[in-house]
Write a protein that holds these residues in place. Structure first.
Motif, PDB file in Angstrom:
ATOM      1  N   VAL A  73       0.850  -1.201   0.000  1.00  0.00           N
ATOM      2  CA  VAL A  73       0.000   0.000   0.000  1.00  0.00           C
ATOM      3  C   VAL A  73       0.883   1.248   0.000  1.00  0.00           C
ATOM      4  O   VAL A  73       0.641   2.193  -0.755  1.00  0.00           O
ATOM      5  N   ARG A  74       1.909   1.262   0.845  1.00  0.00           N
ATOM      6  CA  ARG A  74       2.816   2.409   0.896  1.00  0.00           C
ATOM      7  C   ARG A  74       3.549   2.577  -0.429  1.00  0.00           C
ATOM      8  O   ARG A  74       3.751   3.697  -0.909  1.00  0.00           O
ATOM      9  N   LEU A  75       3.972   1.476  -0.991  1.00  0.00           N
ATOM     10  CA  LEU A  75       4.691   1.529  -2.261  1.00  0.00           C
ATOM     11  C   LEU A  75       3.784   2.086  -3.370  1.00  0.00           C
ATOM     12  O   LEU A  75       4.214   2.922  -4.164  1.00  0.00           O
ATOM     13  N   ALA A  76       2.533   1.668  -3.389  1.00  0.00           N
ATOM     14  CA  ALA A  76       1.584   2.174  -4.393  1.00  0.00           C
ATOM     15  C   ALA A  76       1.350   3.676  -4.189  1.00  0.00           C
ATOM     16  O   ALA A  76       1.281   4.438  -5.156  1.00  0.00           O
ATOM     17  N   SER A  77       1.288   4.102  -2.929  1.00  0.00           N
ATOM     18  CA  SER A  77       1.097   5.536  -2.640  1.00  0.00           C
ATOM     19  C   SER A  77       2.299   6.343  -3.133  1.00  0.00           C
ATOM     20  O   SER A  77       2.133   7.420  -3.724  1.00  0.00           O
ATOM     21  N   LEU A  78       3.478   5.839  -2.901  1.00  0.00           N
ATOM     22  CA  LEU A  78       4.669   6.529  -3.366  1.00  0.00           C
ATOM     23  C   LEU A  78       4.715   6.610  -4.889  1.00  0.00           C
ATOM     24  O   LEU A  78       5.115   7.630  -5.458  1.00  0.00           O
ATOM     25  N   ARG A  79       4.275   5.568  -5.553  1.00  0.00           N
ATOM     26  CA  ARG A  79       4.249   5.584  -7.025  1.00  0.00           C
ATOM     27  C   ARG A  79       3.253   6.618  -7.536  1.00  0.00           C
ATOM     28  O   ARG A  79       3.515   7.323  -8.509  1.00  0.00           O
ATOM     29  N   LYS A  80       2.091   6.722  -6.879  1.00  0.00           N
ATOM     30  CA  LYS A  80       1.092   7.719  -7.283  1.00  0.00           C
ATOM     31  C   LYS A  80       1.637   9.124  -7.100  1.00  0.00           C
ATOM     32  O   LYS A  80       1.460   9.993  -7.958  1.00  0.00           O
ATOM     33  N   ILE A  81       2.306   9.359  -5.986  1.00  0.00           N
ATOM     34  CA  ILE A  81       2.895  10.678  -5.735  1.00  0.00           C
ATOM     35  C   ILE A  81       3.931  10.996  -6.800  1.00  0.00           C
ATOM     36  O   ILE A  81       3.980  12.104  -7.338  1.00  0.00           O
ATOM     37  N   ARG A  82       4.745  10.024  -7.134  1.00  0.00           N
ATOM     38  CA  ARG A  82       5.771  10.247  -8.157  1.00  0.00           C
ATOM     39  C   ARG A  82       5.129  10.556  -9.508  1.00  0.00           C
ATOM     40  O   ARG A  82       5.595  11.432 -10.239  1.00  0.00           O
ATOM     41  N   MET A  83       4.083   9.838  -9.828  1.00  0.00           N
ATOM     42  CA  MET A  83       3.388  10.076 -11.108  1.00  0.00           C
ATOM     43  C   MET A  83       2.830  11.491 -11.156  1.00  0.00           C
ATOM     44  O   MET A  83       2.919  12.179 -12.173  1.00  0.00           O
ATOM     45  N   ARG A  84       2.243  11.951 -10.052  1.00  0.00           N
ATOM     46  CA  ARG A  84       1.692  13.309 -10.008  1.00  0.00           C
ATOM     47  C   ARG A  84       2.800  14.340 -10.168  1.00  0.00           C
ATOM     48  O   ARG A  84       2.630  15.348 -10.856  1.00  0.00           O
ATOM     49  N   LEU A  85       3.929  14.082  -9.510  1.00  0.00           N
ATOM     50  CA  LEU A  85       5.063  15.001  -9.646  1.00  0.00           C
ATOM     51  C   LEU A  85       5.559  15.036 -11.087  1.00  0.00           C
ATOM     52  O   LEU A  85       5.923  16.097 -11.605  1.00  0.00           O
ATOM     53  N   CYS A  86       5.574  13.886 -11.743  1.00  0.00           N
ATOM     54  CA  CYS A  86       6.018  13.837 -13.147  1.00  0.00           C
ATOM     55  C   CYS A  86       5.077  14.643 -14.045  1.00  0.00           C
ATOM     56  O   CYS A  86       5.521  15.296 -14.981  1.00  0.00           O
ATOM     57  N   LYS A  87       3.761  14.592 -13.753  1.00  0.00           N
ATOM     58  CA  LYS A  87       2.790  15.333 -14.565  1.00  0.00           C
ATOM     59  C   LYS A  87       2.915  16.832 -14.316  1.00  0.00           C
ATOM     60  O   LYS A  87       2.831  17.638 -15.239  1.00  0.00           O
ATOM     61  N   CYS A  88       3.075  17.199 -13.044  1.00  0.00           N
ATOM     62  CA  CYS A  88       3.150  18.621 -12.691  1.00  0.00           C
ATOM     63  C   CYS A  88       4.481  19.248 -13.079  1.00  0.00           C
ATOM     64  O   CYS A  88       4.545  20.417 -13.458  1.00  0.00           O
ATOM     65  N   PHE A  89       5.536  18.501 -12.941  1.00  0.00           N
ATOM     66  CA  PHE A  89       6.898  19.003 -13.215  1.00  0.00           C
ATOM     67  C   PHE A  89       7.589  18.020 -14.138  1.00  0.00           C
ATOM     68  O   PHE A  89       8.344  17.156 -13.697  1.00  0.00           O
ATOM     69  N   PRO A  90       7.340  18.141 -15.450  1.00  0.00           N
ATOM     70  CA  PRO A  90       7.853  17.148 -16.402  1.00  0.00           C
ATOM     71  C   PRO A  90       9.377  16.964 -16.348  1.00  0.00           C
ATOM     72  O   PRO A  90       9.875  15.860 -16.542  1.00  0.00           O
ATOM     73  N   GLY A  91      10.120  17.993 -16.079  1.00  0.00           N
ATOM     74  CA  GLY A  91      11.575  17.851 -16.085  1.00  0.00           C
ATOM     75  C   GLY A  91      12.143  17.379 -14.749  1.00  0.00           C
ATOM     76  O   GLY A  91      13.339  17.122 -14.633  1.00  0.00           O
ATOM     77  N   LEU A  92      11.294  17.251 -13.732  1.00  0.00           N
ATOM     78  CA  LEU A  92      11.776  16.905 -12.391  1.00  0.00           C
ATOM     79  C   LEU A  92      12.330  15.478 -12.325  1.00  0.00           C
ATOM     80  O   LEU A  92      13.436  15.243 -11.859  1.00  0.00           O
ATOM     81  N   LEU A  93      11.600  14.560 -12.823  1.00  0.00           N
ATOM     82  CA  LEU A  93      12.028  13.166 -12.808  1.00  0.00           C
ATOM     83  C   LEU A  93      12.176  12.693 -14.238  1.00  0.00           C
ATOM     84  O   LEU A  93      11.329  12.953 -15.080  1.00  0.00           O
ATOM     85  N   SER A  94      13.216  11.976 -14.514  1.00  0.00           N
ATOM     86  CA  SER A  94      13.503  11.617 -15.895  1.00  0.00           C
ATOM     87  C   SER A  94      12.599  10.532 -16.452  1.00  0.00           C
ATOM     88  O   SER A  94      12.320  10.517 -17.640  1.00  0.00           O
ATOM     89  N   SER A  95      12.111   9.635 -15.622  1.00  0.00           N
ATOM     90  CA  SER A  95      11.265   8.577 -16.159  1.00  0.00           C
ATOM     91  C   SER A  95      10.096   8.322 -15.220  1.00  0.00           C
ATOM     92  O   SER A  95      10.222   8.444 -14.012  1.00  0.00           O
ATOM     93  N   PRO A  96       8.947   7.930 -15.761  1.00  0.00           N
ATOM     94  CA  PRO A  96       7.805   7.626 -14.904  1.00  0.00           C
ATOM     95  C   PRO A  96       8.014   6.306 -14.180  1.00  0.00           C
ATOM     96  O   PRO A  96       8.892   5.521 -14.503  1.00  0.00           O
ATOM     97  N   VAL A  97       7.173   6.069 -13.196  1.00  0.00           N
ATOM     98  CA  VAL A  97       7.254   4.834 -12.419  1.00  0.00           C
ATOM     99  C   VAL A  97       6.901   3.654 -13.287  1.00  0.00           C
ATOM    100  O   VAL A  97       5.955   3.700 -14.074  1.00  0.00           O
ATOM    101  N   SER A  98       7.627   2.583 -13.134  1.00  0.00           N
ATOM    102  CA  SER A  98       7.338   1.392 -13.933  1.00  0.00           C
ATOM    103  C   SER A  98       6.340   0.520 -13.239  1.00  0.00           C
ATOM    104  O   SER A  98       6.111   0.584 -12.080  1.00  0.00           O
TER     105      SER A  98
END
Length: 98
Positions: A73-98
């Motif tokens: 559950v925690r891992l899924a939450s972290l992935r969702k947060i990362r995905m949102r960050l990728c959408k909001c700040f495209p250059g922040l993270l180089s690749s989306p969560v796999s």
């Protein structure tokens, strides 16, 4: 040595050799004792070092087992947060969560 009449000179030489042999035997005993003491001290130091290394290894192992694991559950939450960050700040993270 030839067996012959002993003169004062040969008696002194024989006494000097006897003293030298006694001194050499005493030095040998002393060196043997020093060697034995060195061996036991070195052995104790090696045992102490080994014990310290074992303690360090135990602490490292303990740290690994005491770390909390991420639940799915925690891992899924972290992935969702990362995905949102990728959408909001495209250059922040180089690749989306796999």
């Amino acid at each position: 040595m030839k067996n012959g009449p002993q003169t004062d000179d040969t008696i002194r030489q024989q006494e000097a050799l006897t003293r030298e042999i006694a001194d050499t035997e005493q030095q040998l005993k002393s060196l043997t004792k020093k060697y034995q003491n060195f061996g036991s001290v070195a052995g104790q130091e090696i045992q102490t070092a080994g014990k310290k290394m074992q303690d360090v290894g135990d602490k490292i192992s303990g740290a690994g087992t005491n770390m909390p694991r991420l639940s799915p559950v925690r891992l899924a939450s972290l992935r969702k947060i990362r995905m949102r960050l990728c959408k909001c700040f495209p250059g922040l993270l180089s690749s989306p969560v796999s």
